[in-house]
Scaffold this motif. Structure first.
Motif, PDB file in Angstrom:
ATOM      1  N   CYS A   1     -28.202  -2.176  14.406  1.00  0.00           N
ATOM      2  CA  CYS A   1     -27.638  -3.284  15.184  1.00  0.00           C
ATOM      3  C   CYS A   1     -27.632  -3.003  16.679  1.00  0.00           C
ATOM      4  CB  CYS A   1     -26.227  -3.620  14.701  1.00  0.00           C
ATOM      5  SG  CYS A   1     -24.998  -2.441  15.256  1.00  0.00           S
TER       6      CYS A   1
ATOM      7  N   ASP B   1     -22.461  -9.906   7.373  1.00  0.00           N
ATOM      8  CA  ASP B   1     -21.821  -8.616   7.103  1.00  0.00           C
ATOM      9  C   ASP B   1     -21.066  -8.607   5.773  1.00  0.00           C
ATOM     10  OD1 ASP B   1     -22.679  -7.044   9.299  1.00  0.00           O
ATOM     11  OD2 ASP B   1     -21.280  -8.094  10.613  1.00  0.00           O
TER      12      ASP B   1
ATOM     13  N   ASP C   1     -29.864  -5.073  10.788  1.00  0.00           N
ATOM     14  CA  ASP C   1     -28.447  -4.674  10.790  1.00  0.00           C
ATOM     15  C   ASP C   1     -28.017  -4.110   9.436  1.00  0.00           C
ATOM     16  OD1 ASP C   1     -25.745  -4.416  11.590  1.00  0.00           O
ATOM     17  OD2 ASP C   1     -25.291  -6.466  10.945  1.00  0.00           O
TER      18      ASP C   1
ATOM     19  N   HIS D   1     -26.362  -1.403   6.886  1.00  0.00           N
ATOM     20  CA  HIS D   1     -25.230  -0.473   6.908  1.00  0.00           C
ATOM     21  C   HIS D   1     -25.361   0.495   5.739  1.00  0.00           C
ATOM     22  CE1 HIS D   1     -22.738  -3.952   8.849  1.00  0.00           C
ATOM     23  NE2 HIS D   1     -23.644  -3.465   9.671  1.00  0.00           N
TER      24      HIS D   1
ATOM     25  N   GLU E   1     -14.877  -5.056   7.843  1.00  0.00           N
ATOM     26  CA  GLU E   1     -15.567  -4.369   8.958  1.00  0.00           C
ATOM     27  C   GLU E   1     -14.630  -4.225  10.163  1.00  0.00           C
ATOM     28  OE1 GLU E   1     -19.015  -6.311  10.653  1.00  0.00           O
ATOM     29  OE2 GLU E   1     -20.082  -4.419  10.879  1.00  0.00           O
TER      30      GLU E   1
ATOM     31  N   GLU F   1     -23.999   1.968  10.963  1.00  0.00           N
ATOM     32  CA  GLU F   1     -25.189   1.215  11.388  1.00  0.00           C
ATOM     33  C   GLU F   1     -26.427   2.088  11.277  1.00  0.00           C
ATOM     34  OE1 GLU F   1     -24.778  -1.922  12.094  1.00  0.00           O
ATOM     35  OE2 GLU F   1     -22.578  -1.890  12.089  1.00  0.00           O
TER      36      GLU F   1
HETATM   37 ZN    ZN Z   1     -24.061  -3.883  11.589  1.00  0.00          ZN
END
Ligand code: ZN
Ligand code: CA
Length: 300
Positions: A36, A158, A183, A185, A192, A199
């Motif tokens: 990200c 997310d 992005d 994870h 989050e 990341e």
């Molecule tokens: Zn992220």
């Protein structure tokens, strides 16, 4: 299998974006994704005050999927997630839930141990890997939406459920859908809270299928056990309301079961779960067990 490198990235999902790759409906693509931060945080000397904020939240793409049409849907099955060897986490002033306590950015780098399936936070603490894709979506109906913001087109949702084995269905607003993702994870808790997951750059392998006859308002997710609507809004409350209402509408439209009966049964079995509470729009999912959907005679 088709492959797409990360030379072409989007910083906003847009109907105007020039395709980086065109695929047939049903094709599988292995897509290289930046983290990200646009891969700008590599050592503990890289401070977030100095990175180029115009280069954050890149999504690789867009991918034009033949047969995807406005008013239809794009089905995205996540076949695999491969993580690079190092993650970066952050929090900072006015970021995340506790941003009022900080005056500056903090960052933390961690090593991914793929063999043991853990992230090394410290000598004492190893965190199980829970790979997920943070930004995933298609071009929105209206103005471009920057990749940091979630919405009906997907984007920065997310959601920890966006992981290997899951299938997403996105409402399509333009010819070819114009899919992108990034992005990733290595681990993240629902919510989050710091404003970041672990990341990481890597590879996402997805199968992209045009479903011209499926009409949706917001993204739908399906995994082995559940199906749910993912909705984003200004607050968690509003996002939750939206996800629940939309699931009720989907079920009612497709099964004919009365709304009061649906709401009563959903109250017994379905879960409102937070995706994230730190982005410009907050994201919630409403997950219904598939055995219930089967008994109601529901199919997408
Ligand atoms: Zn992220
Ligand atoms: Ca994100």
């Amino acid at each position: 299998m088709r492959q797409l490198n990360d030379e072409r990235v989007l910083f906003a999902f847009s109907r105007e974006a020039e395709p980086a790759l065109t695929v047939k409906s049903g094709e599988t693509v292995r897509i290289r994704t930046q983290d990200c931060f646009g891969n700008q945080v590599r050592s503990s000397d890289d401070v977030l005050d100095e990175i180029d904020w115009d280069r954050i939240n890149p999504a690789t793409g867009p991918v034009y999927v033949e047969g995807a049409i406005p008013g239809g849907a794009l089905k995205v099955t996540i076949e695999g997630i491969e993580l690079d060897a190092q993650t970066a986490s952050c929090t900072g002033k006015d970021e995340g839930v506790c941003g009022d306590r900080f005056e500056a950015w903090s960052t933390r780098l961690c090593a991914v141990d793929a063999e043991k399936g853990v992230l090394s936070w410290s000598d004492e603490l190893s965190i199980p890997l829970k790979p997920m894709i943070g930004v995933i979506g298609v071009a929105p109906a209206g103005e471009p939406v920057n990749c940091g913001t979630p919405g009906s087109h997907g984007g920065n949702m997310d959601a920890t459920v966006v992981t290997t084995g899951a299938t997403l269905y996105f409402p399509v607003a333009t010819e070819g859908a114009l899919f992108g993702c990034g992005d990733m994870h290595a681990a993240m808790g629902d919510g989050e809270v710091s404003v970041s997951g672990a990341e990481v750059a890597g590879w996402a392998t997805v199968t992209l299928t045009a479903l011209p006859d499926l009409h949706l308002v917001d993204p739908v997710i399906e995994n082995e056990t559940h199906m749910g609507v993912i909705a984003s809004a200004e607050s968690l409350d509003a996002a939750a309301d939206r996800a629940v209402h939309e699931m009720v509408d989907l079920l009612h439209d497709r099964t004919g079961v009365a709304v009061d009966e649906l709401v009563m049964v959903l109250s017994l079995v379905a879960d409102v779960q937070v995706c994230q509470m730190v982005d410009p729009q907050k994201t919630v999912r409403f997950m219904v067990p598939k055995y219930v959907l089967g008994a109601l005679g529901f199919a997408l």
